[in-house]
Design a protein around this motif. Sequence first.
Motif, PDB file in Angstrom:
ATOM      1  N   LEU A 117       0.860  -1.172   0.000  1.00  0.00           N
ATOM      2  CA  LEU A 117       0.000   0.000   0.000  1.00  0.00           C
ATOM      3  C   LEU A 117       0.894   1.218   0.000  1.00  0.00           C
ATOM      4  O   LEU A 117       1.672   1.433   0.917  1.00  0.00           O
ATOM      5  N   GLY A 118       0.829   1.976  -1.068  1.00  0.00           N
ATOM      6  CA  GLY A 118       1.688   3.140  -1.147  1.00  0.00           C
ATOM      7  C   GLY A 118       1.232   4.070  -2.234  1.00  0.00           C
ATOM      8  O   GLY A 118       0.089   4.034  -2.661  1.00  0.00           O
ATOM      9  N   GLY A 138       5.674   4.055   1.476  1.00  0.00           N
ATOM     10  CA  GLY A 138       4.852   4.859   2.372  1.00  0.00           C
ATOM     11  C   GLY A 138       4.369   6.140   1.738  1.00  0.00           C
ATOM     12  O   GLY A 138       3.880   7.019   2.428  1.00  0.00           O
ATOM     13  N   ALA A 144      -4.488   8.157   3.627  1.00  0.00           N
ATOM     14  CA  ALA A 144      -4.972   7.294   4.691  1.00  0.00           C
ATOM     15  C   ALA A 144      -4.920   7.967   6.048  1.00  0.00           C
ATOM     16  O   ALA A 144      -5.308   7.376   7.048  1.00  0.00           O
ATOM     17  N   CYS A 195      -3.196   6.363  -1.321  1.00  0.00           N
ATOM     18  CA  CYS A 195      -2.778   5.016  -0.945  1.00  0.00           C
ATOM     19  C   CYS A 195      -3.505   3.964  -1.765  1.00  0.00           C
ATOM     20  O   CYS A 195      -4.705   4.068  -1.994  1.00  0.00           O
ATOM     21  N   SER A 196      -2.765   2.925  -2.184  1.00  0.00           N
ATOM     22  CA  SER A 196      -3.342   1.815  -2.932  1.00  0.00           C
ATOM     23  C   SER A 196      -2.815   0.512  -2.364  1.00  0.00           C
ATOM     24  O   SER A 196      -1.611   0.256  -2.405  1.00  0.00           O
ATOM     25  N   GLY A 217       2.203   8.961  -0.190  1.00  0.00           N
ATOM     26  CA  GLY A 217       0.780   9.276  -0.179  1.00  0.00           C
ATOM     27  C   GLY A 217       0.290   9.552   1.226  1.00  0.00           C
ATOM     28  O   GLY A 217       0.775   8.985   2.197  1.00  0.00           O
ATOM     29  N   THR A 218      -0.697  10.409   1.367  1.00  0.00           N
ATOM     30  CA  THR A 218      -1.197  10.793   2.684  1.00  0.00           C
ATOM     31  C   THR A 218      -2.688  10.593   2.816  1.00  0.00           C
ATOM     32  O   THR A 218      -3.280  10.970   3.807  1.00  0.00           O
ATOM     33  N   CYS A 242       0.343   5.045   4.976  1.00  0.00           N
ATOM     34  CA  CYS A 242      -0.004   3.980   4.035  1.00  0.00           C
ATOM     35  C   CYS A 242       0.545   2.624   4.457  1.00  0.00           C
ATOM     36  O   CYS A 242      -0.139   1.618   4.362  1.00  0.00           O
ATOM     37  N   ASP A 243       1.803   2.586   4.932  1.00  0.00           N
ATOM     38  CA  ASP A 243       2.381   1.306   5.320  1.00  0.00           C
ATOM     39  C   ASP A 243       1.651   0.705   6.515  1.00  0.00           C
ATOM     40  O   ASP A 243       1.377  -0.499   6.543  1.00  0.00           O
ATOM     41  N   ASP A 264      -8.318   1.407  -2.615  1.00  0.00           N
ATOM     42  CA  ASP A 264      -7.778   2.700  -3.032  1.00  0.00           C
ATOM     43  C   ASP A 264      -8.386   3.773  -2.145  1.00  0.00           C
ATOM     44  O   ASP A 264      -9.608   3.870  -2.019  1.00  0.00           O
ATOM     45  N   ALA A 299      -1.610  -0.666   5.360  1.00  0.00           N
ATOM     46  CA  ALA A 299      -1.441  -1.904   4.609  1.00  0.00           C
ATOM     47  C   ALA A 299      -1.341  -3.105   5.522  1.00  0.00           C
ATOM     48  O   ALA A 299      -1.917  -4.164   5.263  1.00  0.00           O
TER      49      ALA A 299
END
Length: 391
Positions: free
Chosen positions: A35-36, A44, A49, A86-87, A46-47, A54-55, A82, A58
């Motif tokens: 997840l990133g 990690g 989440a 974060c994905s 992306g913000t 993100c990590d 998604d 995940a």
Amino acid sequence: MIACLVFPSLAGCGAGHAGSTEALADVDGDHGGGLGGSPGSGSGAGTGAGAVGCDGLAVKLQAALDAAIDAQRLPGAAAAVDLGGCSFRGAAGMADIETKTPVKPGDLFRAGSITKTFISTLVLMLRAEGGLSLEDGVSRYVKGVPGGEQITIRQILNHTSGLFNYTESHDFLSAAEADPTRVWTPEELIAFSAAEAPYFEPGRDFEYSNTNYIVAGLIVEAVSGKPVVELLHTRILEPAGLVHTYLDGAEPAVPGLVRGYGSYDGELVDTTSAVDPSSAWTSGGLVSNTEDLTTFYVRLLDGGLLGPAELAEMTSGVGALSADAREYGLGLARRSSPVGTTYGHGGSIWGFVSASYYAVERGAGIAVLINHEDGDAKRIVDDLSRILKMP
């Protein structure tokens, strides 16, 4: 047994037969997802989440997926989430019990009735171009539909036509059992429905019927003058970048389909090839993965495939599909979830169960694919949604 093998959503199929503990003893998670900032990257970046990062998110999502397949005693499952930047792409369990091959995040599963949203999207695209009206009688485009002069395209798409569900026909099930390799035409499937009395007069009630979307597939072909599989690719799959999705039985398969299972008398049975996929066609024949399904529903509901007028038609519900689905629109269910109202669809077909939903206000897309026909994919969607709801 064949009724459960063909379309396990039929009442009484498999629910009382749990898979054996021994058969599932070697099931464990393949934690190859991530997840990133980019799908499956594990970074990690992306913000979207929130504070957990993100990590950290995940790890929680993967733990929830692992716990879900243990709780439901499933061979395996894959999931995608998604949310903002974060994905998450995760997997757990086995793609093939015999060879002990783990499920990978990008593996392909039968998507079942999620196919219906794709077909409805094509119909609405043709409507936007003036090729048809939702109030047209289906007999204008398709012959052999009982009462087709009174049944509108809208009623086909929102399951208010009253047409008998061909997958509940004893004659169809007997024929499928007699020859599992038989290739079916759409007209043959409609004929099984036509041989039975309709559930009600058109527009009088709501009753989910796979026959409706076999008719819808023929309408798409009649209006466009092209095979439905061609339009799926040129109008949806290619523009949306869905490279892992195909209509099984109507075009060459994309490698990567996992094995699908059912449980009978306490034993896992491989039902992947129980019936030829032409028996589902535009009512449930798509094969896909979680990446493509999440992308599709986000793209659709964010207005990337349909204009505002068509999207408004699609999301206008008429009846309850089940206790957890508030309304069913045109190939799209509105459902409550821990992250608020979501739009999407579920699916159930021999060996597989699926669910893919998008919470528009939250900006959260979730897809879950299971390779066991007794699995509860919507329950896992909710399990993952609760993780997203946490601070």
